[in-house]
Design an enzyme around this catalytic site. Sequence first.
Site, short mmCIF file in Angstrom:
data_model
loop_
_atom_site.label_atom_id
_atom_site.label_comp_id
_atom_site.label_asym_id
_atom_site.label_seq_id
_atom_site.Cartn_x
_atom_site.Cartn_y
_atom_site.Cartn_z
N ASP A 299 8.38 45.82 -100.67
CA ASP A 299 7.17 46.56 -100.30
C ASP A 299 7.65 47.75 -99.47
O ASP A 299 8.80 47.80 -99.03
CB ASP A 299 6.24 45.64 -99.50
CG ASP A 299 4.99 46.35 -99.03
OD1 ASP A 299 4.35 47.03 -99.84
OD2 ASP A 299 4.66 46.23 -97.83
N ASP B 104 5.29 50.14 -97.00
CA ASP B 104 4.66 50.41 -95.72
C ASP B 104 4.74 49.22 -94.78
O ASP B 104 4.37 48.09 -95.14
CB ASP B 104 3.20 50.81 -95.94
CG ASP B 104 3.07 52.05 -96.81
OD1 ASP B 104 3.83 53.00 -96.57
OD2 ASP B 104 2.23 52.05 -97.72
N ASP C 67 5.59 42.81 -95.57
CA ASP C 67 4.99 42.56 -94.25
C ASP C 67 3.59 41.98 -94.35
O ASP C 67 3.06 41.49 -93.35
CB ASP C 67 4.88 43.87 -93.48
CG ASP C 67 3.78 44.76 -94.06
OD1 ASP C 67 2.75 44.96 -93.40
OD2 ASP C 67 3.94 45.24 -95.19
#
Length: 228
Positions: free
Chosen positions: A8, A10, A187
């Site tokens: 991922d 961001d 995250d």
Amino acid sequence: MTNLALFDLDHTLIPTDSDHEWGRFMVKLGIVDAESFARENDTFFADYKAGKLDIHAYLTAMLTPLAKYSRAQLAQWHEQFMHEVIKPALIPAAVELVRGHQDDGDLCCIVTATNEFITRPIASAFGVDALIACEVETVDGQPHSAFTGRGTGTPSYREGKIVRTEAWLASLGKTWSDFERSYFYSDSHNDIPLLEKVTDPIATNPDATLRAHAQSKGWRILDLFEPS
């Protein structure tokens, strides 16, 4: 056998949300109404964190302003965005994480819900060629033509990340079973579907919901930087 490493973007590889920051950058440039767009941008960001984002409405809101400008102008602004916002935020530990998988010969790909206009240059900054991101529709379907202001295809969001990843693998003549190990670093609790698909899920700088889920599952937890 080659392994698969998915990342991922961001708050995983960079300690900020590039989509939200691009929205703030458009406000700074004066190409959107400062008050209304900033308020809408913040609302969408809160919805994402809460796991209730309407991805199609969000894409329309973020992409509509792009249709007013040439690709050359947008590229110039994005270069400024990279210089002022993204590159100063790059974390050596994140760059080294990606490079480590590349050095091991793993097939690497960034899989993000942020649109490809914003994220392609960021993926390049990490030296990653393969990018799965929300696709941006162009006027005549050509890669350098003007944007229509709409998204296209399956958004790479939640379960859509699995759909898009499997389509990408298929384009390479591969499936999950072609890899002895598959990694996904994220995250966000929004990425639990794809995290549960790989052999090695790594909760990276996880939000509170994902951290608790990872602890309950015995997943590896990796903190590359302090939460913003």
